[in-house]
Design a protein around this motif. Sequence first.
Motif, short mmCIF file in Angstrom:
data_model
loop_
_atom_site.label_atom_id
_atom_site.label_comp_id
_atom_site.label_asym_id
_atom_site.label_seq_id
_atom_site.Cartn_x
_atom_site.Cartn_y
_atom_site.Cartn_z
N MET A 116 9.78 1.36 41.58
CA MET A 116 10.53 1.34 40.33
C MET A 116 11.80 2.18 40.47
N THR A 117 12.62 2.16 39.43
CA THR A 117 13.92 2.82 39.48
C THR A 117 14.06 3.79 38.31
N ILE A 118 14.72 4.94 38.57
CA ILE A 118 15.00 5.88 37.48
C ILE A 118 15.93 5.23 36.46
N ASP A 119 16.93 4.50 36.94
CA ASP A 119 17.75 3.64 36.07
C ASP A 119 16.91 2.40 35.79
N LYS A 120 16.54 2.17 34.54
CA LYS A 120 15.60 1.11 34.19
C LYS A 120 16.12 -0.29 34.50
N LYS A 121 17.43 -0.43 34.75
CA LYS A 121 18.02 -1.76 34.91
C LYS A 121 18.57 -2.04 36.30
N SER A 122 18.64 -1.03 37.16
CA SER A 122 19.34 -1.26 38.42
C SER A 122 18.78 -0.42 39.55
N TRP A 123 18.83 -1.01 40.77
CA TRP A 123 18.49 -0.27 41.98
C TRP A 123 19.70 0.49 42.53
N GLY A 124 20.88 0.12 42.06
CA GLY A 124 22.10 0.76 42.53
C GLY A 124 22.61 1.77 41.51
N PHE A 125 23.86 2.21 41.71
CA PHE A 125 24.48 3.16 40.79
C PHE A 125 25.34 2.40 39.80
N ARG A 126 25.17 2.68 38.50
CA ARG A 126 25.96 2.02 37.45
C ARG A 126 26.79 3.06 36.71
N ARG A 127 28.08 2.93 36.78
CA ARG A 127 28.95 3.87 36.06
C ARG A 127 28.88 3.64 34.55
N ASN A 128 28.47 2.45 34.12
CA ASN A 128 28.44 2.14 32.69
C ASN A 128 27.06 2.34 32.07
N ALA A 129 26.11 2.93 32.80
CA ALA A 129 24.78 3.16 32.26
C ALA A 129 24.84 4.23 31.16
N VAL A 130 24.03 4.03 30.11
CA VAL A 130 23.94 5.02 29.03
C VAL A 130 22.61 5.76 29.16
N LEU A 131 22.51 6.90 28.48
CA LEU A 131 21.37 7.80 28.67
C LEU A 131 20.03 7.11 28.42
N SER A 132 19.96 6.27 27.39
CA SER A 132 18.70 5.63 27.04
C SER A 132 18.21 4.67 28.13
N GLU A 133 19.07 4.32 29.08
CA GLU A 133 18.69 3.40 30.15
C GLU A 133 18.12 4.13 31.38
N TYR A 134 18.01 5.44 31.29
CA TYR A 134 17.36 6.22 32.34
C TYR A 134 15.97 6.67 31.86
N PHE A 135 15.01 6.65 32.76
CA PHE A 135 13.71 7.23 32.44
C PHE A 135 13.86 8.71 32.15
N THR A 136 13.16 9.19 31.12
CA THR A 136 13.06 10.62 30.90
C THR A 136 12.12 11.22 31.95
N LEU A 137 12.13 12.53 32.08
CA LEU A 137 11.20 13.18 33.00
C LEU A 137 9.75 12.89 32.58
N ALA A 138 9.48 12.93 31.29
CA ALA A 138 8.13 12.62 30.82
C ALA A 138 7.74 11.19 31.17
N GLY A 139 8.69 10.27 31.07
CA GLY A 139 8.41 8.87 31.42
C GLY A 139 8.12 8.71 32.90
N LEU A 140 8.83 9.45 33.74
CA LEU A 140 8.60 9.37 35.18
C LEU A 140 7.25 9.96 35.56
N VAL A 141 6.91 11.10 34.98
CA VAL A 141 5.60 11.71 35.25
C VAL A 141 4.49 10.78 34.79
N LYS A 142 4.68 10.12 33.65
CA LYS A 142 3.69 9.15 33.17
C LYS A 142 3.49 8.03 34.18
N GLU A 143 4.57 7.49 34.71
CA GLU A 143 4.47 6.44 35.74
C GLU A 143 3.69 6.95 36.95
N LEU A 144 3.98 8.17 37.37
CA LEU A 144 3.31 8.76 38.52
C LEU A 144 1.82 8.93 38.27
#
Length: 308
Positions: free
Chosen positions: A143-171
Amino acid sequence: MDVGPKKDLIGELAEAIRSKTYIRFGLYHSMYEWYNPLYIADKRNNFTTDTFVTQKIIPELQELVETYKPEVIWSDGDWEASDSYWKSKEFLAWLYNESPVKDTVVVNDRWGSNMPCHHGGFFTCTDRFNPGVLLPHKWENCMTIDKKSWGFRRNAVLSEYFTLAGLVKELVITVSCGGNLLMNVGPTKDGIISPIFEERLRGMGAWLAVNGEAIYDTKPSVVQNDTITGSTWYTQSKNEKYLYASILEWPEDDTLLLGSLKISKNSQIQLLGYSSIIPWKQSDDKLEIYLPANAHKGQPAWVLKIGK
């Protein structure tokens, strides 16, 4: 190595990892190349020809293995043709029987459109695969920290990144169900890890520094998810001496109710990162654990270590 700085970047990376860490070295390899004329010709012929595979892919894979000796080969880009076109069986037979890593190598399941979730050392099935139940075969949640892309997106907004709590939940859910987590970071075009990715990675490292024994060198428990508190997930130590309960949501009254556990009267419960023994009471249908007030502040999840 033919243009630019003429540096063997893969070789330097392999040497650095092997000399400075205990991490196993692996390589990602995409078989699919969108604009390669040999591939386009094979595709135009409905894959009745295999010039791209015989002249490019197989020699390239063998060169990668013989030169860098990876212990993980993460194959990708297989989805437009079957394993017969990619000559996957022939390559894997060589890999496991003749190659220099034949006794140590591990591969995934992306070796043909008919193979994901059916064949491979570990299954990846689809990107962001997280079934939430224990599977009989080893698997990976890529999976990706950026919920929409495997690459780097300059136009990504904060809500499109997993929170730390969300990442720990996935783990936590992934490991409880017998899986491995592959957490992708997309660097910029000049190789920089952006601050938001760095913050998430450091946050994961800080959480694992306290709670890592519930993740590393563990195996799934008999029950993965608690029957009363669905946000609590279980793992156990390899020797089955300890059970770990990972709490994703702290109870409002600081009392955790668990329906999947019955422990002996001599069992001790610890909250990782907290020095005191945790009091508890067992009844016929539930286990009540009295968590220390305010111990939860600032954490994305918490782990109880329970002696069996």
